[in-house]
Structures are given as C-alpha cells and as structure tokens.
Write a protein that holds these residues in place. Structure first.
Motif, short mmCIF file in Angstrom:
data_model
loop_
_atom_site.label_atom_id
_atom_site.label_comp_id
_atom_site.label_asym_id
_atom_site.label_seq_id
_atom_site.Cartn_x
_atom_site.Cartn_y
_atom_site.Cartn_z
N SER A 1 9.25 35.44 19.46
CA SER A 1 10.68 35.68 19.68
C SER A 1 10.97 36.72 20.75
N ILE A 2 9.93 37.38 21.24
CA ILE A 2 10.17 38.33 22.33
C ILE A 2 10.28 37.61 23.68
N MET B 1 14.46 35.59 9.69
CA MET B 1 13.18 36.30 9.58
C MET B 1 12.09 35.61 10.41
N PHE B 2 12.32 34.39 10.83
CA PHE B 2 11.34 33.72 11.67
C PHE B 2 11.29 34.39 13.04
N ASP B 3 10.08 34.71 13.49
CA ASP B 3 9.98 35.25 14.85
C ASP B 3 8.80 34.67 15.61
N TYR B 4 8.25 33.61 15.09
CA TYR B 4 7.15 32.94 15.78
C TYR B 4 7.28 31.46 15.52
N PHE B 5 7.17 30.69 16.60
CA PHE B 5 7.45 29.26 16.50
C PHE B 5 6.34 28.47 17.15
N LEU B 6 6.04 27.34 16.53
CA LEU B 6 4.92 26.54 17.01
C LEU B 6 5.34 25.08 17.06
N GLY C 1 6.66 34.16 10.64
CA GLY C 1 7.14 35.45 11.10
C GLY C 1 6.30 36.60 10.60
N THR C 2 6.40 37.69 11.29
CA THR C 2 5.64 38.89 10.93
C THR C 2 5.96 39.33 9.51
N SER C 3 7.23 39.20 9.15
CA SER C 3 7.65 39.62 7.82
C SER C 3 7.85 38.45 6.86
N TYR C 4 7.30 37.33 7.24
CA TYR C 4 7.52 36.12 6.45
C TYR C 4 6.19 35.44 6.24
N ASP C 5 5.82 35.27 4.98
CA ASP C 5 4.47 34.81 4.69
C ASP C 5 4.19 33.37 5.06
#
Lengths: 114, 112
Positions: free
Chosen positions: B52-53, B29-34, B94-98
């Motif tokens: 993730s894109i 569900m992770f789609d953003y990483f820092l 992620g967008t769907s992960y708080d």
C-alpha cells in the motif's frame, strides 16, 4: 512445480465418513494455509499454521480440523462428511510467518462426497 | 460479507490488446495485495503483488495499480496472449491482519 505436495489428488468417499488430506510445504517454508474452492466459488480461507501453531482461522467448520507437525507437513481432517463438502482443497505455503509474502500452492485434492 | 470483490466473473480480450482485471476491497486493514493466476486442474500461481505504500508495480507485461482512497486495484496485461487465458484471483492481506483473503476470481479468455 510449486514445491508444495498434496496427497491424494482425488478422493471419493461417502457421506458421514472421515478423510485426511495431507500437505508437504516447500522446503524451508514455515507457514501452511488451507483453502477450499467449491464449484464456481473463490478460494475460501480455512486455516493457517506457522511452525506448528495455529496462526489464523477462517470459515472452517467445526467438523474440520487441521494440524502442522514438527516436520512442518500439515493434515486437514474432515469428518461427518456431507455432500456440500465436495470441493477442491488447496494447501499453500510461504516463508516465515510474514503476512506480506506470496504463498505457493499445491495442485489440490479434489474431494467428492457421494 | 465479501471483503475482496471481483465483480466481473469473466472477460474476453483479443490477442495483442490490453486486459484489465478489477478488484475492490472493503477492509481498510489490508495493506498488501496480490494477484494469482489459475489454470484448470492446477493450483493458483503467484503473479504480482503491491504494497500500500506504492500505487503501481510493474513486472514485464503485468502491471498492478492501487488506488487506496477508492479501495480499488487493477491488473493490466499488455499485450494479452492466448496463454494468459486463466482465472485470475485478487487477494489481500496486511501487516495487522492475519488472513489472506481471496476474491471470487475473473476468468480471462484471450482470443487469437
């Protein structure tokens, strides 16, 4: 300077006591996050607030509670303190409620329980 | 259960060489990483992120690579400088992960 202010910087207290950690987010940021960093541990997510409401919860103990006030500052309350609660507690803030945004961290409050 | 892993607790690199810090994640569900950098007695500071894109994002000496199929990302620092010596945390959300979940960190030492 990240713009996030945490007070106090250091706190020493005895087991069984209760303390309150305070965080003022960056101007305009609606989200506040609390993290705990114990010795040799990474940053453990505790809780997130967005515009006064709880948004997400992590591994926060029942003895711990937090809130975000109308002026957006936040407080983390730790009660019945144990030796193992000694840690660095970080507050971070971010703009909006978006999850895909970077957070800005304060310098932390070092809590020592004796 | 650690959802974000940084398996190297520490790394030493000569000044001027490349530093490569690795991070693995388990939650799809992770789609953003820092990536964050932390000096002693200071709070973490944001360094660079990647959605993730994309499979690569560059900012000056810092480049982050994402391999979604392997659930792996890496931070490259070229050339490494002594001022880069710090603890580096990988984080995921992620967008769907708080939640924003941090890895345990890698301590980088750049030797002059």
């Amino acid at each position: 300077d990240s713009g996030v202010t945490q007070t106090p910087k250091h706190l020493i207290t005895a087991t069984g006591q209760r303390v309150t950690l305070r965080c003022s987010p960056r101007s305009g940021d609606l989200s506040v996050y609390w993290y705990q960093q114990s010795l040799d541990q990474g940053l453990q997510f505790l809780i997130q607030y967005y515009n006064g409401e709880e948004r997400a919860k992590g591994n926060i103990l029942e003895r711990f509670s937090a809130q975000q006030f109308p002026d957006l500052h936040s407080e983390l309350n730790l009660s019945s303190l144990e030796l193992g609660d000694s840690a660095l507690y970080f507050c971070a803030s971010s703009s909006g409620g978006g999850r895909n945004t970077e957070a800005f961290f304060g310098q932390g409050t070092r809590l020592t329980v004796v | 259960d650690q959802q974000v892993k940084q398996n190297s607790p520490s790394l030493s690199v000569q000044e001027g060489r490349i530093s490569i810090l690795n991070c693995d994640y388990t939650n799809s569900m992770f789609d953003y990483f820092l990536w964050y950098k932390k000096y002693p007695a200071e709070g973490p500071t944001f360094l660079i992120s990647i959605s993730s894109i994309k499979d690569k994002n560059e900012d000056g000496r810092f480049t982050v690579f994402l391999n979604k199929s392997a659930k792996h990302l890496s931070l490259h620092i070229v050339p490494s400088q002594p001022g880069d010596s710090a603890v580096y945390f990988c984080a995921a959300s992620g967008t769907s992960y708080d939640k924003v979940i941090f890895g345990p960190g890698t301590s980088l030492s750049v030797i002059p």
